[in-house]
Write a protein that holds these residues in place. Structure first.
Motif, PDB file in Angstrom:
ATOM      1  N   ARG A  58       9.910  30.187 -13.512  1.00 28.96           N
ATOM      2  CA  ARG A  58      10.994  30.415 -14.481  1.00 28.96           C
ATOM      3  C   ARG A  58      11.048  29.297 -15.516  1.00 28.96           C
ATOM      4  O   ARG A  58      11.226  29.550 -16.704  1.00 28.96           O
ATOM      5  CB  ARG A  58      12.337  30.537 -13.755  1.00 28.96           C
ATOM      6  N   PHE A  59      10.882  28.057 -15.053  1.00 30.60           N
ATOM      7  CA  PHE A  59      10.915  26.911 -15.977  1.00 30.60           C
ATOM      8  C   PHE A  59       9.746  26.972 -16.948  1.00 30.60           C
ATOM      9  O   PHE A  59       9.909  26.729 -18.141  1.00 30.60           O
ATOM     10  CB  PHE A  59      10.894  25.600 -15.185  1.00 30.60           C
ATOM     11  N   THR A  60       8.577  27.338 -16.435  1.00 24.34           N
ATOM     12  CA  THR A  60       7.395  27.461 -17.295  1.00 24.34           C
ATOM     13  C   THR A  60       7.617  28.551 -18.342  1.00 24.34           C
ATOM     14  O   THR A  60       7.292  28.363 -19.525  1.00 24.34           O
ATOM     15  CB  THR A  60       6.144  27.782 -16.449  1.00 24.34           C
ATOM     16  N   GLU A  61       8.202  29.672 -17.937  1.00 23.35           N
ATOM     17  CA  GLU A  61       8.504  30.752 -18.885  1.00 23.35           C
ATOM     18  C   GLU A  61       9.514  30.279 -19.922  1.00 23.35           C
ATOM     19  O   GLU A  61       9.380  30.571 -21.111  1.00 23.35           O
ATOM     20  CB  GLU A  61       9.032  31.983 -18.144  1.00 23.35           C
ATOM     21  N   LEU A  62      10.533  29.547 -19.460  1.00 18.94           N
ATOM     22  CA  LEU A  62      11.544  29.017 -20.378  1.00 18.94           C
ATOM     23  C   LEU A  62      10.909  28.076 -21.400  1.00 18.94           C
ATOM     24  O   LEU A  62      11.173  28.173 -22.598  1.00 18.94           O
ATOM     25  CB  LEU A  62      12.642  28.294 -19.597  1.00 18.94           C
ATOM     26  N   VAL A  63      10.057  27.185 -20.921  1.00 19.92           N
ATOM     27  CA  VAL A  63       9.387  26.246 -21.827  1.00 19.92           C
ATOM     28  C   VAL A  63       8.520  27.010 -22.818  1.00 19.92           C
ATOM     29  O   VAL A  63       8.515  26.709 -24.017  1.00 19.92           O
ATOM     30  CB  VAL A  63       8.547  25.219 -21.027  1.00 19.92           C
ATOM     31  N   SER A  64       7.812  28.015 -22.341  1.00 16.65           N
ATOM     32  CA  SER A  64       6.973  28.827 -23.217  1.00 16.65           C
ATOM     33  C   SER A  64       7.806  29.527 -24.285  1.00 16.65           C
ATOM     34  O   SER A  64       7.445  29.530 -25.469  1.00 16.65           O
ATOM     35  CB  SER A  64       6.204  29.849 -22.388  1.00 16.65           C
ATOM     36  N   LEU A  66      10.762  28.597 -25.344  1.00 21.06           N
ATOM     37  CA  LEU A  66      11.286  27.568 -26.249  1.00 21.06           C
ATOM     38  C   LEU A  66      10.226  27.120 -27.244  1.00 21.06           C
ATOM     39  O   LEU A  66      10.529  26.908 -28.427  1.00 21.06           O
ATOM     40  CB  LEU A  66      11.804  26.366 -25.451  1.00 21.06           C
ATOM     41  N   LEU A  67       9.001  26.975 -26.779  1.00 18.77           N
ATOM     42  CA  LEU A  67       7.918  26.607 -27.693  1.00 18.77           C
ATOM     43  C   LEU A  67       7.718  27.670 -28.765  1.00 18.77           C
ATOM     44  O   LEU A  67       7.576  27.355 -29.947  1.00 18.77           O
ATOM     45  CB  LEU A  67       6.615  26.386 -26.921  1.00 18.77           C
ATOM     46  N   GLU A  68       7.707  28.925 -28.349  1.00 19.66           N
ATOM     47  CA  GLU A  68       7.532  30.010 -29.306  1.00 19.66           C
ATOM     48  C   GLU A  68       8.691  30.075 -30.295  1.00 19.66           C
ATOM     49  O   GLU A  68       8.479  30.210 -31.496  1.00 19.66           O
ATOM     50  CB  GLU A  68       7.370  31.353 -28.584  1.00 19.66           C
ATOM     51  N   SER A  69       9.911  29.965 -29.792  1.00 22.76           N
ATOM     52  CA  SER A  69      11.054  30.011 -30.708  1.00 22.76           C
ATOM     53  C   SER A  69      11.063  28.770 -31.602  1.00 22.76           C
ATOM     54  O   SER A  69      11.410  28.861 -32.782  1.00 22.76           O
ATOM     55  CB  SER A  69      12.372  30.141 -29.941  1.00 22.76           C
ATOM     56  N   GLY A  70      10.654  27.634 -31.059  1.00 18.33           N
ATOM     57  CA  GLY A  70      10.557  26.424 -31.882  1.00 18.33           C
ATOM     58  C   GLY A  70       9.526  26.581 -32.986  1.00 18.33           C
ATOM     59  O   GLY A  70       9.773  26.196 -34.131  1.00 18.33           O
ATOM     60  N   LYS A  71       8.387  27.157 -32.644  1.00 22.01           N
ATOM     61  CA  LYS A  71       7.359  27.406 -33.659  1.00 22.01           C
ATOM     62  C   LYS A  71       7.903  28.324 -34.752  1.00 22.01           C
ATOM     63  O   LYS A  71       7.680  28.082 -35.938  1.00 22.01           O
ATOM     64  CB  LYS A  71       6.122  28.048 -33.024  1.00 22.01           C
ATOM     65  N   THR A  72       8.610  29.369 -34.342  1.00 12.78           N
ATOM     66  CA  THR A  72       9.184  30.309 -35.309  1.00 12.78           C
ATOM     67  C   THR A  72      10.188  29.600 -36.206  1.00 12.78           C
ATOM     68  O   THR A  72      10.169  29.772 -37.428  1.00 12.78           O
ATOM     69  CB  THR A  72       9.862  31.478 -34.572  1.00 12.78           C
ATOM     70  N   ILE A  73      11.055  28.811 -35.596  1.00 17.32           N
ATOM     71  CA  ILE A  73      12.059  28.077 -36.375  1.00 17.32           C
ATOM     72  C   ILE A  73      11.377  27.126 -37.353  1.00 17.32           C
ATOM     73  O   ILE A  73      11.759  27.051 -38.526  1.00 17.32           O
ATOM     74  CB  ILE A  73      13.023  27.320 -35.441  1.00 17.32           C
ATOM     75  N   PHE A  74      10.364  26.394 -36.875  1.00 16.00           N
ATOM     76  CA  PHE A  74       9.675  25.460 -37.763  1.00 16.00           C
ATOM     77  C   PHE A  74       8.948  26.189 -38.886  1.00 16.00           C
ATOM     78  O   PHE A  74       8.930  25.711 -40.026  1.00 16.00           O
ATOM     79  CB  PHE A  74       8.697  24.576 -36.989  1.00 16.00           C
TER      80      PHE A  74
END
Length: 131
Positions: A58-64, A66-74
């Motif tokens: 679950r944590f790995t999925e959450l991090v993944s 977050l990374l994807e949403s962070g990339k989108t935001i950036f």
């Protein structure tokens, strides 16, 4: 590994059982109980390990995510930044072009005034000389 741990437990328990004077049938029952306790303990440990592994997943999925949403935001921020910077550059260039145009108009006006003053001075000098 669990079986090996159980054997070690059995080996440790046998001398103690012999000291208590248990016969073969009683010691076998005690050994089964110890073995079942070890299995139950191992099952509990396995459940705990599986629970931890689920948390890791679950944590790995959450991090993944977050990374994807962070990339989108950036990416969105980069696009907005780029557009805003281009707009600022365009506005500044237009402002400076307007300043250049105003300076050229002022220079042309000054040259015209200078030419008039030069003609007036020439006329005044000629009128002064003629007098």
């Amino acid at each position: 590994m669990e079986i090996q741990g159980t054997e070690i437990t059995r080996k440790r328990m046998k001398p103690a059982m012999e000291e208590k004077g248990l016969d073969g049938a009683d010691s076998e029952i005690v050994e089964r109980e110890v073995f079942q306790t070890d299995i139950a303990g191992s099952e509990e440990v396995e459940l705990n390990i599986n629970h931890i592994l689920e948390k890791i997943e679950r944590f790995t999925e959450l991090v993944s995510e977050l990374l994807e949403s962070g990339k989108t935001i950036f990416k969105e921020l980069v696009n907005e930044f780029e557009e805003r910077l281009i707009t600022i550059h365009k506005e500044q260039m237009e402002k400076w072009q307007e300043e250049i145009k105003d300076l050229r108009l002022l220079d042309a006006s000054n040259e015209e005034a200078n030419a008039l003053m030069h003609n007036a001075r020439f006329l005044l000098q000629n009128a002064h000389i003629d007098s």
